[in-house]
Write an enzyme that holds these catalytic residues in place. Structure first.
Site, PDB file in Angstrom:
ATOM      1  CE1 TYR A 128      -0.947  11.059   3.459  1.00 42.39           C
ATOM      2  CE2 TYR A 128       1.403  10.859   2.977  1.00 42.39           C
ATOM      3  CZ  TYR A 128       0.181  10.271   3.262  1.00 42.39           C
ATOM      4  OH  TYR A 128       0.077   8.909   3.333  1.00 42.39           O
ATOM      5  CB  CYS A 150      -5.192  34.728  11.047  1.00 39.52           C
ATOM      6  SG  CYS A 150      -5.432  36.170  10.008  1.00 39.52           S
ATOM      7  CD  GLU A 205      -2.569  -1.229   2.675  1.00 40.28           C
ATOM      8  OE1 GLU A 205      -2.391  -0.285   3.482  1.00 40.28           O
ATOM      9  OE2 GLU A 205      -3.298  -2.194   2.932  1.00 40.28           O
ATOM     10  N   PRO A 206       1.719   1.446  -1.009  1.00 40.08           N
ATOM     11  CG  PRO A 206       2.797   1.452  -3.095  1.00 40.08           C
ATOM     12  CD  PRO A 206       1.885   0.615  -2.224  1.00 40.08           C
ATOM     13  NE  ARG A 231       4.198  15.572   5.379  1.00 36.76           N
ATOM     14  CZ  ARG A 231       5.510  15.654   5.633  1.00 36.76           C
ATOM     15  NH1 ARG A 231       6.239  16.627   5.111  1.00 36.76           N
ATOM     16  NH2 ARG A 231       6.091  14.760   6.395  1.00 36.76           N
TER      17      ARG A 231
END
Length: 424
Positions: free
Chosen positions: A405, A376, A308-309, A347
């Site tokens: 991501y 903000c 599941e890469p 991230r």
């Protein structure tokens, strides 16, 4: 002078390391930044920033390298189920489908995207701890046989799948996700293989569930799975997890179709990760050796291996392109304010993750600056005290390694529009 020398050393190592370790679409030529052989400023000339920029060439490289490495190491009938959580762009999925990829999904939304891209339901595994009755029903009715497997993460989920399958007059294919109780060396928020985490079942609970006949009237056990975390750069925990799943597989009286070893192989965001990174080839050899030692050498049964890469397939293919809005000085603090924000790439704010920030044009004038966005929140910062040329309003910068991501975790916080995705 020291800053200037350091910057050009960084550029040199960026170009060479990207070629020698993990190929990247980015490269400096005559102090201009190129993406897949095209000048970045030319690509961005008529595009509104910020935007995500993806390389099909790089995407193909990583998928082909990953799948061929599995075959090269003699893993039986390997099935690559790309993890949509990393990047679910429709063109990304279309490219992966053409190359034979399956899909790992964690919601009905991801499942629908995979199906829309033409991915065969019998190449789709459904993970996640909170599958709803609606999601289970939809997955059961995909195609003639439903999806390849539900990766079950609780006894209650198994019970619900069996009940729904009975009502729908279907047989649900299921795999237990084992929690192998290992600690992966990664950020605490993306580690998933210990009993303190919400994911998977302990071995004792799986054995107990196998003995409960009422759960198996309309389900059949076809596999076992593990997934211990994301951004894995060393293999000790992976080997231990393979040992644990092998012990479980050998202890149960079921002829399994597959062992799902999950994903999580990391990429090099930092110089430190470059030095200790596990390559795709080393990863596959490690997996093959561990399976031989702990499983295949102890049985005549030879189930296929499922992967599941996610990040390793798409992480390096993408960047986030932004423009400088203005610069600001506050006493000894210098800020470069750009139009990309934490809503575009969360991230750094969420995990304190490092992403390289690169100027479209290298320059001799260097400063130390904080690269911040318009949101903000004080955490809306892509890097502190970074060495960059003195930038001005309108100058382009690139935040590297944003293929995984990035857009999938984007939001409209502060009522900002979701940035557009482009393929070169």
């Amino acid at each position: 002078m020291a800053l200037l020398f350091s910057f050009f050393i960084d550029v040199f190592f960026y170009n060479t390391l990207m070629k020698n370790i993990l190929p990247s679409p980015l490269e400096y030529k005559n102090n201009n930044l190129y993406f897949d052989g095209k000048r970045l400023d030319a690509i961005a000339a008529k595009k509104r920033t910020p935007f995500y920029l993806y390389s099909k060439k790089t995407l193909r490289h990583y998928y082909e390298h990953f799948s061929k490495a599995a075959v090269k190491n003699n893993l039986p009938s390997p099935l690559v189920c790309y993890a949509l959580k990393a990047n679910s762009n429709k063109d990304v999925l279309a490219q992966l489908k053409k190359m034979g990829s399956g899909a790992d999904v964690v919601s009905v939304g991801e499942l629908k995207k995979a199906l829309k891209a033409g991915i065969d339901p019998q190449k789709i595994v459904f993970s996640g701890v909170a599958k709803t009755a609606e999601e289970i029903r939809f997955a059961l009715k995909c195609g003639k046989k439903g999806i390849y497997s539900f990766n079950v993460e609780s006894i209650e989920e198994l019970q619900l799948i069996n009940e729904i399958a009975k009502k729908e007059k279907r047989i649900a294919r299921v795999a237990f996700r084992l929690n192998p109780q290992v600690s992966a060396k990664t950020h605490k928020h993306i580690s998933t293989g210990n009993k303190t985490h919400k994911f998977g079942l302990l071995k004792a609970d799986i054995v107990e569930a196998l003995e409960a006949r009422e759960f198996w009237t309309n389900t059949t056990l076809v596999g076992l799975s593990i997934h211990i975390g994301s951004q894995l750069t060393e293999m000790k925990a992976t080997v231990k997890a393979i040992e644990e799943i092998s012990k479980l597989a050998l202890s149960i009286d079921v002829a399994l179709e597959f062992l799902d070893l999950g994903g999580g192989l990391g990429i090099d965001y930092t110089a430190e990760e470059k030095s200790k990174l596990t390559s795709i080839d080393t990863y596959m050899k490690t997996v093959a050796d561990a399976l031989e030692k702990y499983y295949y050498s102890k049985t005549d049964h030879c189930p296929r291996v499922v992967f599941e890469p996610g990040r390793i397939i798409v992480g390096k293919m993408g960047v986030l392109v932004s423009r400088v809005v203005r610069t600001k000085v506050s006493d000894s603090n210098h800020f470069t304010i750009i139009d990309a924000g934490m809503n575009d790439l969360i991230r750094p704010a969420l995990y304190e993750a490092y992403h390289e920030v690169l100027p479209a044009q290298a320059s001799k004038k260097l400063i130390k600056t904080d690269i911040v966005g318009p949101i903000c929140e004080t955490s809306d910062c892509f890097g502190s005290k970074r060495k960059l040329p003195a930038l001005s309003a309108g100058d382009l910068v690139v935040i590297d390694n944003a293929g995984a991501y990035g857009q999938t975790m984007a939001s409209s916080y502060n009522e900002r529009e979701i940035a557009t995705e482009y393929f070169v």
